[in-house]
Write a protein that holds these residues in place. Structure first.
Motif, PDB file in Angstrom:
ATOM      1  N   UNK A  80       0.825  -1.209   0.000  1.00 55.98           N
ATOM      2  CA  UNK A  80       0.000   0.000   0.000  1.00 55.98           C
ATOM      3  C   UNK A  80       0.860   1.260   0.000  1.00 55.98           C
ATOM      4  N   UNK A  81       1.963   1.234   0.722  1.00 48.78           N
ATOM      5  CA  UNK A  81       2.866   2.381   0.718  1.00 48.78           C
ATOM      6  C   UNK A  81       3.445   2.595  -0.673  1.00 48.78           C
ATOM      7  N   UNK A  82       3.820   1.512  -1.342  1.00 50.10           N
ATOM      8  CA  UNK A  82       4.357   1.638  -2.699  1.00 50.10           C
ATOM      9  C   UNK A  82       3.364   2.326  -3.611  1.00 50.10           C
ATOM     10  N   UNK A  83       2.110   1.893  -3.563  1.00 45.15           N
ATOM     11  CA  UNK A  83       1.099   2.475  -4.454  1.00 45.15           C
ATOM     12  C   UNK A  83       0.855   3.938  -4.143  1.00 45.15           C
ATOM     13  N   UNK A  84       0.756   4.271  -2.853  1.00 50.24           N
ATOM     14  CA  UNK A  84       0.445   5.652  -2.486  1.00 50.24           C
ATOM     15  C   UNK A  84       1.611   6.601  -2.754  1.00 50.24           C
ATOM     16  N   UNK A  85       2.808   6.213  -2.307  1.00 51.23           N
ATOM     17  CA  UNK A  85       3.954   7.108  -2.437  1.00 51.23           C
ATOM     18  C   UNK A  85       4.445   7.223  -3.872  1.00 51.23           C
ATOM     19  N   UNK A  86       4.263   6.169  -4.656  1.00 51.78           N
ATOM     20  CA  UNK A  86       4.741   6.194  -6.042  1.00 51.78           C
ATOM     21  C   UNK A  86       3.897   7.097  -6.917  1.00 51.78           C
ATOM     22  N   UNK A  87       2.590   7.032  -6.741  1.00 52.87           N
ATOM     23  CA  UNK A  87       1.679   7.697  -7.670  1.00 52.87           C
ATOM     24  C   UNK A  87       1.228   9.027  -7.064  1.00 52.87           C
ATOM     25  N   UNK A  88       2.146   9.973  -7.036  1.00 49.34           N
ATOM     26  CA  UNK A  88       1.833  11.320  -6.562  1.00 49.34           C
ATOM     27  C   UNK A  88       1.346  12.170  -7.739  1.00 49.34           C
ATOM     28  N   UNK A  89       0.571  13.217  -7.463  1.00 57.96           N
ATOM     29  CA  UNK A  89       0.056  14.050  -8.553  1.00 57.96           C
ATOM     30  C   UNK A  89       1.167  14.567  -9.466  1.00 57.96           C
ATOM     31  N   UNK A  90       0.992  14.363 -10.754  1.00 56.66           N
ATOM     32  CA  UNK A  90       1.935  14.853 -11.742  1.00 56.66           C
ATOM     33  C   UNK A  90       3.109  13.950 -12.017  1.00 56.66           C
ATOM     34  N   UNK A  91       3.337  12.944 -11.185  1.00 56.93           N
ATOM     35  CA  UNK A  91       4.494  12.058 -11.391  1.00 56.93           C
ATOM     36  C   UNK A  91       4.286  11.216 -12.643  1.00 56.93           C
ATOM     37  N   UNK A  92       5.354  11.003 -13.386  1.00 54.65           N
ATOM     38  CA  UNK A  92       5.289  10.228 -14.624  1.00 54.65           C
ATOM     39  C   UNK A  92       5.893   8.839 -14.491  1.00 54.65           C
ATOM     40  N   UNK A  93       6.383   8.549 -13.314  1.00 55.77           N
ATOM     41  CA  UNK A  93       6.958   7.240 -13.066  1.00 55.77           C
ATOM     42  C   UNK A  93       7.467   7.174 -11.647  1.00 55.77           C
ATOM     43  N   UNK A  94       8.015   6.013 -11.281  1.00 56.76           N
ATOM     44  CA  UNK A  94       8.547   5.827  -9.935  1.00 56.76           C
ATOM     45  C   UNK A  94       9.767   4.941  -9.960  1.00 56.76           C
TER      46      UNK A  94
END
Length: 391
Positions: free
Chosen positions: A146-160
């Motif tokens: 769950x942390x991976x999904x939340x922290x990775x997909x921040x507004x405007x981010x194009x990747x992680x």
């Protein structure tokens, strides 16, 4: 080659000149920390501070409602990254024309281990590693996914880029560290990183091993190393110390545990992300290795993620870890060579152009530069010159 620079939010937040300075390096992308472990970092050019002390592992943005009522949850950052420090930095960097990708540290969290000691890796002597959440525990795995999904997909981010998505063991930078008195090689590090928490004891049993007997065998195998015997290193040494069948059974449990966690985390990130969102792992091609660059099977991880970020600092031999990934790469696979460009941290910005050429010859498709916020002005000038030559 496309290059991305690692950055912390506190390098940018409150420094209006930082985005343009980073863009002027010649990078097209930044890899911006969204969830990060404790650290003490210099900020050589910030108008308000010179040293930032991140006291514990934290997320650098406001958390979401998914954590309500849960025992394991991410910690909000303190004064070093207040509020949505990530969001403010990301917005400023994007305004300077840079693509922003998130940088997410997962199974590396000393505060989690201090407040929830049962989540930690436990070695064969019964010592807990509070910095190392055990990825064999169901509750810990659910938290990390769950942390991976939340922290990775921040507004405007194009990747992680997902760091520490695997086993963490004995190796760990720690305050006033005193663990180098005995030189442990790959075999010793592996044995000292085997976990004997209840979940891992059950995992060993599922592989046909008696956990108490295994712990005793590990202690016996380590005894000569404590007395100064050389650690021959490598998997053959582990097989020699434990016996081939026992060694294979421990590795089967650990490899399967790490692989399935990586699959679950990447799947969760993709489900939360917009189409075209890029998912990379910081990775080591030797699956039994522990740490920030998670040990993986190259063929497997490149069937799961879009690519990997591989440590490549260290002169002519620094690109050796790329070859196993390059052998499994597809046409669209991202193989990013991670090069340290901070002289004071062992990097060599003056040889960046040559290092980039070696990385490209070894199969790298992109560069990662560690670290735009930590580097001196002189280091950054050499990076600018080198990237100009690479282009």
């Amino acid at each position: 080659m496309k290059a991305s620079a690692f950055v912390y939010p506190w390098d940018v937040d409150g420094d209006p000149e930082a985005p343009a300075r980073i863009a002027a390096l010649g990078v097209r992308q930044v890899t911006l920390a969204a969830a990060y472990h404790s650290t003490r970092a210099l900020t050589p050019r910030h108008p308000r501070h010179r040293v930032v002390t991140a006291e514990y592992a934290a997320v650098l943005y406001p958390t979401e409602s998914r954590w309500a009522g849960r025992g394991l949850r991410p910690y909000p950052a303190g004064r070093w990254a207040p509020g949505d420090a990530y969001g403010r930095a990301a917005e400023a960097l994007a305004a300077a024309g840079l693509d922003v990708h998130t940088w997410v540290v997962l199974a590396h969290n000393s505060r989690l281990g201090a407040e929830h000691p049962d989540t930690s890796v436990v070695n064969a002597y019964g010592d807990r590693y509070p910095w190392a959440p055990c990825i064999g525990q169901p509750a810990t795995r659910a938290y990390l996914v769950d942390l991976a999904a939340e922290a990775a997909v921040r507004p405007g981010a194009r990747g992680t880029e997902l760091e520490s998505l695997g086993w963490y063991g004995l190796p760990h930078l720690h305050a006033h560290d005193k663990t180098s008195g005995v030189a442990l090689g790959d075999a010793g590090q592996y044995l000292m990183s085997l976990c004997f928490c209840p979940a891992c004891r059950a995992g060993h049993a599922a592989q046909g091993l008696d956990a108490d007997a295994l712990a005793a065998a590990v202690r016996a195998a380590l005894e000569p190393l404590w007395r100064g015997a050389p650690d021959d290193g490598g998997w053959p040494a582990v097989e020699k110390l434990l016996g081939p069948d026992t060694a294979a059974a421990t590795r089967a449990w650990r490899d399967t545990t790490a692989r399935t966690l990586q699959e679950e985390a990447v799947t969760a990130v993709r489900a939360a992300a917009p189409e075209g969102f890029q998912v990379l792992l910081h990775a080591d091609p030797v699956s039994y290795h522990c740490g920030a660059n998670a040990g993986v099977d190259p063929a497997h991880i490149l069937s799961v993620a879009d690519g990997v970020v591989v440590p490549c600092t260290g002169g002519p031999g620094g690109t050796d870890l790329l070859a196993p990934f390059a052998a499994q790469a597809r046409q669209d696979t991202v193989l990013a060579a991670n090069l340290t460009v901070v002289t004071g941290m062992g990097g060599s910005p003056g040889t960046l152009a040559a290092d980039a050429a070696r990385a490209s010859a070894a199969g790298a498709t992109e560069l990662r530069l560690y670290h735009a916020g930590l580097a001196s002005d002189r280091d950054l000038a050499e990076v600018r010159e080198a990237l100009s030559a690479v282009r």
